[in-house]
Design a protein around this motif. Sequence first.
Motif, mmCIF file in Angstrom:
data_model
loop_
_atom_site.group_PDB
_atom_site.id
_atom_site.type_symbol
_atom_site.label_atom_id
_atom_site.label_comp_id
_atom_site.label_asym_id
_atom_site.label_seq_id
_atom_site.Cartn_x
_atom_site.Cartn_y
_atom_site.Cartn_z
ATOM 1 N N GLY A 46 0.326 -1.116 -0.047
ATOM 2 C CA GLY A 46 -0.095 0.010 -0.821
ATOM 3 C C GLY A 46 0.753 1.297 -0.117
ATOM 4 O O GLY A 46 -0.165 2.360 0.119
ATOM 5 N N ALA A 47 1.721 1.454 0.149
ATOM 6 C CA ALA A 47 3.259 2.068 -0.422
ATOM 7 C C ALA A 47 2.517 3.537 -1.358
ATOM 8 O O ALA A 47 1.470 3.304 -2.348
ATOM 9 N N ASN A 48 2.591 4.739 -1.064
ATOM 10 C CA ASN A 48 2.017 5.903 -2.181
ATOM 11 C C ASN A 48 3.314 5.934 -3.385
ATOM 12 O O ASN A 48 4.463 5.983 -3.060
ATOM 13 N N TYR A 49 2.530 5.645 -4.844
ATOM 14 C CA TYR A 49 3.579 6.057 -5.655
ATOM 15 C C TYR A 49 2.496 6.354 -6.745
ATOM 16 O O TYR A 49 1.725 5.979 -7.407
ATOM 17 N N TRP A 50 2.938 7.516 -7.456
ATOM 18 C CA TRP A 50 2.832 8.764 -8.859
ATOM 19 C C TRP A 50 1.497 7.613 -9.446
ATOM 20 O O TRP A 50 0.589 7.568 -10.053
ATOM 21 N N PRO A 51 2.091 6.890 -10.223
ATOM 22 C CA PRO A 51 1.912 5.695 -11.035
ATOM 23 C C PRO A 51 0.820 4.912 -11.115
ATOM 24 O O PRO A 51 -0.591 4.319 -11.471
ATOM 25 N N LEU A 52 0.928 4.710 -9.265
ATOM 26 C CA LEU A 52 -0.219 3.822 -9.270
ATOM 27 C C LEU A 52 -1.518 4.494 -8.584
ATOM 28 O O LEU A 52 -2.309 4.683 -9.214
ATOM 29 N N THR A 53 -1.243 5.291 -7.535
ATOM 30 C CA THR A 53 -1.768 6.326 -6.528
ATOM 31 C C THR A 53 -3.010 7.296 -7.476
ATOM 32 O O THR A 53 -4.155 6.826 -7.552
ATOM 33 N N LEU A 107 -2.928 12.660 4.451
ATOM 34 C CA LEU A 107 -3.473 12.857 3.089
ATOM 35 C C LEU A 107 -2.281 13.814 2.479
ATOM 36 O O LEU A 107 -2.093 14.206 1.410
ATOM 37 N N VAL A 108 -2.520 15.371 3.250
ATOM 38 C CA VAL A 108 -1.819 16.376 1.970
ATOM 39 C C VAL A 108 -0.828 16.227 1.663
ATOM 40 O O VAL A 108 -0.395 16.616 0.489
ATOM 41 N N ALA A 109 -0.577 15.978 2.528
ATOM 42 C CA ALA A 109 1.458 15.672 3.327
ATOM 43 C C ALA A 109 1.495 14.495 1.229
ATOM 44 O O ALA A 109 3.119 14.619 1.206
ATOM 45 N N ASP A 110 1.255 13.788 1.844
ATOM 46 C CA ASP A 110 1.612 11.952 0.676
ATOM 47 C C ASP A 110 0.927 12.455 -0.759
ATOM 48 O O ASP A 110 1.463 12.245 -1.759
ATOM 49 N N TYR A 111 -0.440 13.193 -0.713
ATOM 50 C CA TYR A 111 -0.134 14.046 -2.223
ATOM 51 C C TYR A 111 0.728 15.110 -2.483
ATOM 52 O O TYR A 111 1.398 15.192 -3.800
ATOM 53 N N ALA A 112 1.094 15.730 -1.652
ATOM 54 C CA ALA A 112 2.025 16.852 -2.194
ATOM 55 C C ALA A 112 3.119 15.813 -2.625
ATOM 56 O O ALA A 112 4.397 16.600 -3.549
ATOM 57 N N SER A 113 3.779 15.202 -1.614
ATOM 58 C CA SER A 113 4.887 14.132 -1.724
ATOM 59 C C SER A 113 5.259 13.443 -3.109
ATOM 60 O O SER A 113 6.018 13.487 -3.981
ATOM 61 N N ILE A 114 3.950 12.356 -3.720
ATOM 62 C CA ILE A 114 3.828 12.159 -5.063
ATOM 63 C C ILE A 114 3.886 13.043 -6.301
ATOM 64 O O ILE A 114 4.213 12.875 -7.003
ATOM 65 N N TRP A 115 2.813 14.096 -6.304
ATOM 66 C CA TRP A 115 3.010 15.570 -6.399
ATOM 67 C C TRP A 115 4.656 15.576 -7.193
ATOM 68 O O TRP A 115 4.708 16.029 -8.462
ATOM 69 N N PHE A 116 5.729 16.201 -6.546
ATOM 70 C CA PHE A 116 6.945 16.695 -6.667
ATOM 71 C C PHE A 116 7.557 15.756 -6.644
ATOM 72 O O PHE A 116 8.626 15.712 -7.354
ATOM 73 N N HIS A 117 7.851 13.986 -6.356
ATOM 74 C CA HIS A 117 8.724 13.202 -6.413
ATOM 75 C C HIS A 117 7.395 12.175 -7.284
ATOM 76 O O HIS A 117 7.163 10.760 -6.210
ATOM 77 N N PRO A 118 6.981 11.914 -8.449
ATOM 78 C CA PRO A 118 6.601 11.065 -9.099
ATOM 79 C C PRO A 118 6.893 9.998 -9.045
ATOM 80 O O PRO A 118 6.368 8.563 -9.347
ATOM 81 N N ASP A 119 8.238 9.726 -9.257
ATOM 82 C CA ASP A 119 9.023 8.492 -9.728
ATOM 83 C C ASP A 119 9.581 8.037 -8.272
ATOM 84 O O ASP A 119 10.093 6.466 -7.739
ATOM 85 N N ALA A 120 9.386 8.464 -6.939
ATOM 86 C CA ALA A 120 9.898 7.806 -5.743
ATOM 87 C C ALA A 120 8.951 7.080 -4.855
ATOM 88 O O ALA A 120 6.835 6.961 -4.794
ATOM 89 N N VAL A 121 8.833 5.800 -4.508
ATOM 90 C CA VAL A 121 7.811 5.197 -4.067
ATOM 91 C C VAL A 121 7.828 5.805 -2.135
ATOM 92 O O VAL A 121 9.100 5.920 -1.422
ATOM 93 N N GLY A 122 6.516 6.264 -1.485
ATOM 94 C CA GLY A 122 6.444 6.962 -0.244
ATOM 95 C C GLY A 122 5.642 5.801 0.996
ATOM 96 O O GLY A 122 4.437 5.611 0.354
ATOM 97 N N VAL A 123 6.490 6.161 2.248
ATOM 98 C CA VAL A 123 5.491 5.145 2.888
ATOM 99 C C VAL A 123 5.820 6.522 4.895
ATOM 100 O O VAL A 123 6.984 7.343 4.421
ATOM 101 N N GLY A 124 5.296 6.255 5.481
ATOM 102 C CA GLY A 124 5.624 7.080 6.737
ATOM 103 C C GLY A 124 4.355 7.598 7.273
ATOM 104 O O GLY A 124 3.050 8.436 6.400
ATOM 105 N N ALA A 125 4.381 7.818 8.255
ATOM 106 C CA ALA A 125 3.847 9.128 8.931
ATOM 107 C C ALA A 125 4.381 10.130 9.284
ATOM 108 O O ALA A 125 3.686 10.970 10.563
ATOM 109 N N SER A 126 5.217 10.721 9.031
ATOM 110 C CA SER A 126 6.378 11.291 9.428
ATOM 111 C C SER A 126 5.433 13.388 8.687
ATOM 112 O O SER A 126 5.437 14.095 9.621
ATOM 113 N N GLY A 127 4.405 13.182 7.531
ATOM 114 C CA GLY A 127 3.738 14.141 6.965
ATOM 115 C C GLY A 127 2.653 14.456 7.523
ATOM 116 O O GLY A 127 2.583 15.509 8.478
ATOM 117 N N ALA A 128 1.785 14.125 8.356
ATOM 118 C CA ALA A 128 1.181 13.593 9.283
ATOM 119 C C ALA A 128 1.278 13.772 10.474
ATOM 120 O O ALA A 128 1.036 14.708 11.529
#
Length: 207
Positions: A46-53, A107-128
Amino acid sequence: MQILKRLYNAPVTLSLIAVNTVIFCIMAISGHELWWGNADDLLLRGANYWPLTVVQHQYWRLFTSMFLHAGLWHLFTNMLGLLIAGIFLEPILKGPKFCLVYLVTGLVADYASIWFHPDAVGVGASGAIFGIYGAFLALLTTPLFKRSVKMPFLIFIALFVCLNIIVACFTVGIDNIAHLTGFGCGILTGYLLYFTLSKADASRLPN
């Protein structure tokens, strides 16, 4: 005794820590890399990734990625940051509002993360978690608290932010976009919540 009382008054904080920890333990038992994680494994979980998310409309990943961590150190630092902020802020906001800040900023932080880093896989609670600190900072700048009460906490949050900036300068893989977005969203959320709080709520911050 005081710390036990603080923990008792922060059930959402403790629940979030428990959920994150249990999920990591389940992943570790099932073969997940304990220290560094594996991108393919995280994507399956369930990681965050622009092509999937976004491209494939799997928007639920914005939520699930908040409860996944790449490694034990990643989990520990995030949960420690959440615990420190949560035991002070949650008694003021109470559970539902605290949970709202956590989820919305995450949720807002996670969306911003993949917006700026569409090729990166994102996980973690740090944005929240940065969102929690942002909301705390916003409330501390309002008339809700006495100056003598809020100054130590303002200094602590400033140190928290500065320390994270310094660490980010020397560490690869830290998602600064998620941190900054979560923090900014938290500040906005904190100011909005200010109008729902009273002096009685503020009195739950220790002198």
